[in-house]
Enzyme design. Structure first.
Site, mmCIF file in Angstrom:
data_model
loop_
_atom_site.group_PDB
_atom_site.id
_atom_site.type_symbol
_atom_site.label_atom_id
_atom_site.label_comp_id
_atom_site.label_asym_id
_atom_site.label_seq_id
_atom_site.Cartn_x
_atom_site.Cartn_y
_atom_site.Cartn_z
ATOM 1 N N LEU A 13 -11.286 30.861 -29.184
ATOM 2 C CA LEU A 13 -11.991 31.332 -30.376
ATOM 3 C C LEU A 13 -11.555 30.535 -31.602
ATOM 4 O O LEU A 13 -12.368 30.206 -32.466
ATOM 5 C CB LEU A 13 -11.697 32.833 -30.586
ATOM 6 C CG LEU A 13 -12.245 33.460 -31.859
ATOM 7 C CD1 LEU A 13 -13.784 33.376 -31.893
ATOM 8 C CD2 LEU A 13 -11.804 34.921 -31.966
ATOM 9 N N ASP A 39 5.994 29.739 -33.577
ATOM 10 C CA ASP A 39 5.982 30.734 -32.500
ATOM 11 C C ASP A 39 6.115 32.103 -33.159
ATOM 12 O O ASP A 39 7.166 32.431 -33.723
ATOM 13 C CB ASP A 39 7.148 30.461 -31.538
ATOM 14 C CG ASP A 39 7.183 31.451 -30.371
ATOM 15 O OD1 ASP A 39 6.456 32.473 -30.435
ATOM 16 O OD2 ASP A 39 7.929 31.200 -29.413
ATOM 17 N N THR A 65 -3.090 36.144 -23.730
ATOM 18 C CA THR A 65 -4.388 36.717 -23.358
ATOM 19 C C THR A 65 -4.622 36.825 -21.845
ATOM 20 O O THR A 65 -5.697 37.249 -21.429
ATOM 21 C CB THR A 65 -5.537 35.882 -23.975
ATOM 22 O OG1 THR A 65 -5.350 34.509 -23.619
ATOM 23 C CG2 THR A 65 -5.571 36.007 -25.477
ATOM 24 N N THR A 104 -9.245 44.020 -28.950
ATOM 25 C CA THR A 104 -9.970 43.981 -27.689
ATOM 26 C C THR A 104 -10.604 45.315 -27.287
ATOM 27 O O THR A 104 -10.101 46.384 -27.670
ATOM 28 C CB THR A 104 -8.974 43.525 -26.588
ATOM 29 O OG1 THR A 104 -9.558 43.713 -25.311
ATOM 30 C CG2 THR A 104 -7.692 44.346 -26.615
ATOM 31 N N ASP A 105 -11.633 45.231 -26.460
ATOM 32 C CA ASP A 105 -12.239 46.430 -25.851
ATOM 33 C C ASP A 105 -11.244 47.118 -24.908
ATOM 34 O O ASP A 105 -11.408 48.294 -24.580
ATOM 35 C CB ASP A 105 -13.503 46.037 -25.072
ATOM 36 C CG ASP A 105 -13.258 44.979 -24.007
ATOM 37 O OD1 ASP A 105 -12.386 44.099 -24.229
ATOM 38 O OD2 ASP A 105 -13.906 45.011 -22.943
ATOM 39 N N TYR A 128 -1.833 44.653 -21.389
ATOM 40 C CA TYR A 128 -2.483 43.832 -22.419
ATOM 41 C C TYR A 128 -3.090 44.734 -23.497
ATOM 42 O O TYR A 128 -2.841 44.545 -24.694
ATOM 43 C CB TYR A 128 -3.566 42.955 -21.765
ATOM 44 C CG TYR A 128 -4.452 42.224 -22.744
ATOM 45 C CD1 TYR A 128 -3.973 41.147 -23.479
ATOM 46 C CD2 TYR A 128 -5.780 42.615 -22.936
ATOM 47 C CE1 TYR A 128 -4.797 40.471 -24.384
ATOM 48 C CE2 TYR A 128 -6.606 41.948 -23.831
ATOM 49 C CZ TYR A 128 -6.109 40.880 -24.554
ATOM 50 O OH TYR A 128 -6.933 40.217 -25.447
ATOM 51 N N LYS A 132 -1.919 45.011 -27.417
ATOM 52 C CA LYS A 132 -2.842 44.686 -28.507
ATOM 53 C C LYS A 132 -3.032 45.891 -29.427
ATOM 54 O O LYS A 132 -3.164 45.742 -30.639
ATOM 55 C CB LYS A 132 -4.204 44.235 -27.943
ATOM 56 C CG LYS A 132 -4.197 42.899 -27.225
ATOM 57 C CD LYS A 132 -3.994 41.699 -28.129
ATOM 58 C CE LYS A 132 -5.112 41.455 -29.091
ATOM 59 N NZ LYS A 132 -4.877 40.208 -29.895
HETATM 60 N N1 LIG Z 1 -10.609 36.008 -24.410
HETATM 61 C C1 LIG Z 1 -11.180 37.215 -24.458
HETATM 62 O O1 LIG Z 1 -12.025 37.562 -23.609
HETATM 63 C C2 LIG Z 1 -10.816 38.195 -25.541
HETATM 64 C C3 LIG Z 1 -11.377 39.474 -25.523
HETATM 65 C C4 LIG Z 1 -11.038 40.371 -26.530
HETATM 66 C C5 LIG Z 1 -10.154 40.004 -27.534
HETATM 67 N N2 LIG Z 1 -9.603 38.763 -27.524
HETATM 68 C C6 LIG Z 1 -8.662 38.416 -28.591
HETATM 69 O O2 LIG Z 1 -9.200 37.341 -29.362
HETATM 70 C C7 LIG Z 1 -8.162 36.457 -29.786
HETATM 71 C C8 LIG Z 1 -8.494 35.030 -29.380
HETATM 72 O O3 LIG Z 1 -8.642 34.990 -27.964
HETATM 73 P P1 LIG Z 1 -8.807 33.602 -27.185
HETATM 74 O O4 LIG Z 1 -9.481 33.908 -25.920
HETATM 75 O O5 LIG Z 1 -9.328 32.554 -28.103
HETATM 76 O O6 LIG Z 1 -7.279 33.311 -26.848
HETATM 77 P P2 LIG Z 1 -6.593 31.961 -26.326
HETATM 78 O O7 LIG Z 1 -7.609 30.943 -25.990
HETATM 79 O O8 LIG Z 1 -5.590 32.379 -25.297
HETATM 80 O O9 LIG Z 1 -5.853 31.473 -27.646
HETATM 81 C C9 LIG Z 1 -4.711 32.084 -28.143
HETATM 82 C C10 LIG Z 1 -3.876 31.009 -28.799
HETATM 83 O O10 LIG Z 1 -2.635 31.612 -29.213
HETATM 84 C C11 LIG Z 1 -1.580 30.743 -28.838
HETATM 85 N N3 LIG Z 1 -0.329 31.468 -28.680
HETATM 86 C C12 LIG Z 1 0.112 32.146 -27.584
HETATM 87 N N4 LIG Z 1 1.352 32.624 -27.793
HETATM 88 C C13 LIG Z 1 1.700 32.253 -29.054
HETATM 89 C C14 LIG Z 1 2.863 32.424 -29.840
HETATM 90 N N5 LIG Z 1 3.935 33.083 -29.360
HETATM 91 N N6 LIG Z 1 2.894 31.916 -31.095
HETATM 92 C C15 LIG Z 1 1.829 31.235 -31.581
HETATM 93 N N7 LIG Z 1 0.699 31.014 -30.874
HETATM 94 C C16 LIG Z 1 0.637 31.514 -29.627
HETATM 95 C C17 LIG Z 1 -2.059 30.161 -27.531
HETATM 96 O O11 LIG Z 1 -1.289 29.008 -27.177
HETATM 97 P P3 LIG Z 1 -1.117 28.662 -25.598
HETATM 98 O O12 LIG Z 1 -2.480 28.415 -25.071
HETATM 99 O O13 LIG Z 1 -0.231 27.457 -25.627
HETATM 100 O O14 LIG Z 1 -0.475 29.872 -24.986
HETATM 101 C C18 LIG Z 1 -3.519 29.874 -27.834
HETATM 102 O O15 LIG Z 1 -3.700 28.618 -28.449
HETATM 103 C C19 LIG Z 1 -6.868 37.007 -29.172
HETATM 104 O O16 LIG Z 1 -6.193 37.749 -30.141
HETATM 105 C C20 LIG Z 1 -7.343 37.909 -28.043
HETATM 106 O O17 LIG Z 1 -6.435 38.965 -27.787
HETATM 107 C C21 LIG Z 1 -9.911 37.844 -26.559
#
Ligand SMILES: NC(=O)c1ccc[n+]([C@@H]2O[C@H](COP(=O)([O-])OP(=O)(O)OC[C@H]3O[C@@H](n4cnc5c(N)ncnc54)[C@H](OP(=O)(O)O)[C@@H]3O)[C@@H](O)[C@H]2O)c1
Length: 288
Positions: A13, A39, A65, A104-105, A128, A132
């Site tokens: 995202l 971090d 995630t 999240t849902d 998870y 969250k």
């Molecule tokens: N994906 C879904 O279906 C979904 C659904 C509902 C809500 N969400 C929420 O939407 C948001 C974005 O989701 P996304 O799918 O784009 O997630 P994503 O692709 O996993 O991106 C999350 C980013 O956060 C980084 N990260 C992880 N641990 C960290 C830390 N300790 N310090 C700093 N950065 C860190 C990750 O780095 P690494 O890749 O190196 O770990 C990654 O670049 C999240 O908050 C998620 O909970 C996602």
């Protein structure tokens, strides 16, 4: 010039959101950080770094995630998703910044038979979702001006997701088994990024649900991905979540009611099937 800090800027995202913010907020400075820059698990370092740049808006997307990973590594799930969020919230509060948190849902248990409202009581079924939700609570506790956006079932061009995984599997197998007893709305990151940008422009506060419309099962989503990609030779078999046997339980029904978003921004999130068509045609080459 206002300064907007995006944490988790290199995630699925995050990359889409950075693009939208850079074009819609051309008079603001948009800074994107990810784990290489900071971090969020490290309290002092996170607070010092954020305080140093004094942002007016902090958009917090960084998270652990991997839903099944969280179930197997509870400590990391809470350290990143709950405590990490607390550190960002503390920093935002010190800077008197607005904080936007993506949730999240999976904060819901799926017992409801109609779309979840922002005011419905959360009751997560997995680690998870619990971690969250704790993050949401820290944001509400520490930050005066906050916006929590709950979304679901994300896919987009900048990360591994259900669409890329179905297309990859379809290249290797004649049959795919996909769960048919979980209902939600697949959501395109580009559409969500636009909704987030609108909510920021309007200075929205509180909790909002934002997802593409027209719920379906993962099975129906999988079939649509293959059909729209012209893959006809693969048989899709509907299975139950029990048969799949994943470590983390998922809500059977986690559709988000997005009426508040429509009421307050005028924005209607399009049906997932339209968004999927758009995504598949825009990124045809990347996906083939
Ligand atoms: N994906 C879904 O279906 C979904 C659904 C509902 C809500 N969400 C929420 O939407 C948001 C974005 O989701 P996304 O799918 O784009 O997630 P994503 O692709 O996993 O991106 C999350 C980013 O956060 C980084 N990260 C992880 N641990 C960290 C830390 N300790 N310090 C700093 N950065 C860190 C990750 O780095 P690494 O890749 O190196 O770990 C990654 O670049 C999240 O908050 C998620 O909970 C996602």
């Amino acid at each position: 010039m206002r300064r907007i800090l995006v944490i988790g800027a290199k995630g699925m995202l995050g990359r889409d959101l950075m693009g939208i913010l850079n074009s819609s907020f051309s008079n603001e400075e948009v800074i994107g950080w990810d784990i290489e820059e900071m971090d969020i698990q490290k309290e002092d370092e996170s607070i010092t770094r954020i305080e140093k740049i004094r942002p007016e808006i902090v958009i917090h997307l960084a998270a652990y995630t991997d839903v099944d990973g969280c179930e197997l590594n509870k400590e990391k799930a809470f350290s990143v998703n709950a405590e990490g969020t607390k550190h960002v919230a503390l920093a935002a509060s010190k800077c008197r910044a607005k904080m936007i948190y993506l949730s999240t849902d999976y904060v819901f248990d799926g017992d409801k038979k109609e779309p979840y409202l922002e005011s419905d009581s959360p009751h997560p079924l997995n680690v998870y979702g619990l971690s969250k939700l704790k993050g949401e609570q820290y944001v509400q506790e520490w930050v005066k001006d906050s916006l929590i956006i709950r979304t679901q079932w994300l896919y987009g061009p900048f990360g591994k997701n259900f669409v890329t995984s179905v297309l990859q599997q379809a290249r290797k197998r004649a049959e795919l088994s996909i769960v048919n007893d979980q209902i939600g709305s697949p959501t395109y990151t580009a559409d969500l990024a636009r909704a987030i940008s609108e909510l920021i422009q309007l200075d929205a506060r509180g909790i909002f649900h934002a997802a593409n419309s027209d719920p379906c099962t993962w099975y129906a989503f999988g079939e649509a991905i293959l059909k729209l990609s012209g893959v006809n030779q693969v048989r899709v078999i509907p299975i139950s979540s029990k048969e799949l046997g994943r470590p983390a339980a998922r809500p059977p029904y986690s559709v988000l009611n997005c009426q508040k978003l429509k009421r307050e921004t005028g924005l209607t999130m399009r049906p997932w099937s339209e968004a999927l068509k758009d995504y598949l045609s825009t990124y045809r080459q990347l996906l083939s």
